[in-house]
Design a protein around this motif. Structure first.
Motif: not given
Length: 299
Positions: A229-236
């Protein structure tokens, strides 16, 4: 501090512009013509619509002799083998190097380099070259750096005088740092390059956003991310922060150049094959970019 920068694309010129305020910097270019252009016209950087020009030393790469305290390698990943061959010939198994390539594929070449200190960096600034001696700084971010081999002394020496307008963050774990940037590049670059859109459109367009989600899901599984989730939020976050920017991969495709797809998505494709994981979307976008490279096509 005496710093050499090999590569005079957008990142090489950007680093040259900011580092020269505090260090003695020489940019090593691919061509004699570009070196002459930089010396004659000065190095120009546009930020927030305001141009600024600074004098800086520039020489062709053939003049590099390994005498800089720290050499920043700012070429594309696919250009790295040829550069490393020259470095090995001239550096006498010494020297200190900071590599700024995207992806993870280049790490295997760093293992083969004999040097006192080897560093890796992850650049989150937005920039594009507008001429042989000019760069546009389109988005301020940070440059994360970490030790691959050796001591962090020279990294700290380079970073110490720099102000907040070009910040660095010293990370403890080089692999973790590069994986984080790899995920961002592996999602944003291929999607924008194939769809021919700016970064922000990946989250503004609901259909492109669904592609982004599916792409991330496959990458998450392949890399076995525990903090997905932290990686996904970083992409966004990067999509939002660079919403009006074109990705470097799309820019390369538009100009009929090779991309860093092998070092970015190629690494993930290889991991999927090694782990015997099906990744149809990752493979499809990898093949699309390779096809565009094969045809040398602009969009």
């Amino acid at each position: 501090m005496k710093i050499g920068i090999i590569g005079a694309g957008s990142i090489g010129l950007l680093f040259g512009y900011y580092l020269q305020s505090y260090h003695h910097v020489t940019i090593y270019t691919n061509s004699v013509e570009q070196a002459e252009a930089i010396r004659a016209a000065k190095l120009s950087c546009v930020k927030n619509g305001q141009p600024d020009s600074v004098p800086i030393e520039a020489l062709p790469f053939s003049s590099w002799n390994g005498e800089d305290e720290l050499t920043v390698i700012a070429v594309k990943a696919y250009q790295l083998p040829a550069v490393l061959e020259q470095i090995k010939l001239k550096s006498s198994n010494s020297g200190s190097f900071l590599f700024l390539q995207n992806g993870m594929g280049h790490l295997r070449w760093l293992d083969e380099l004999s040097a006192e200190n080897i560093y890796a960096g992850s650049v989150e600034h937005g920039a594009y070259r507008t001429g042989q001696a000019s760069v546009n700084h389109t988005g301020t971010g940070v440059t994360k750096v970490a030790v691959f081999k050796g001591s962090d002394f020279l990294l700290r020496k380079m970073i110490a005088p720099l102000s907040g307008e070009f910040p660095f963050v010293l990370e403890d774990n080089v692999e973790k740092m590069l994986i984080s940037k790899l995920i961002v590049n592996a999602v944003i670059n291929p999607l924008t390059a194939v769809l021919n859109v700016r970064n922000g459109q990946l989250i503004e367009n609901p259909y492109y956003y669904r592609l982004l989600q599916k792409m991330f899901s496959e990458i998450k599984t392949i890399l076995d991310l525990h903090d997905a989730d932290s990686h996904y939020q970083n992409v966004l976050r990067i999509c939002n922060k660079t919403a009006f920017n074109y990705s470097s991969m799309l820019t390369d495709i538009k100009n009929g150049r090779m991309t860093e797809i092998d070092s970015i998505l190629g690494y993930i494709v290889a991991e999927a094959e090694r782990k015997k994981i099906e990744a149809p979307l990752v493979d499809a976008f990898f093949q699309c970019i390779k096809g565009k490279e094969y045809g040398g096509e602009g969009i």
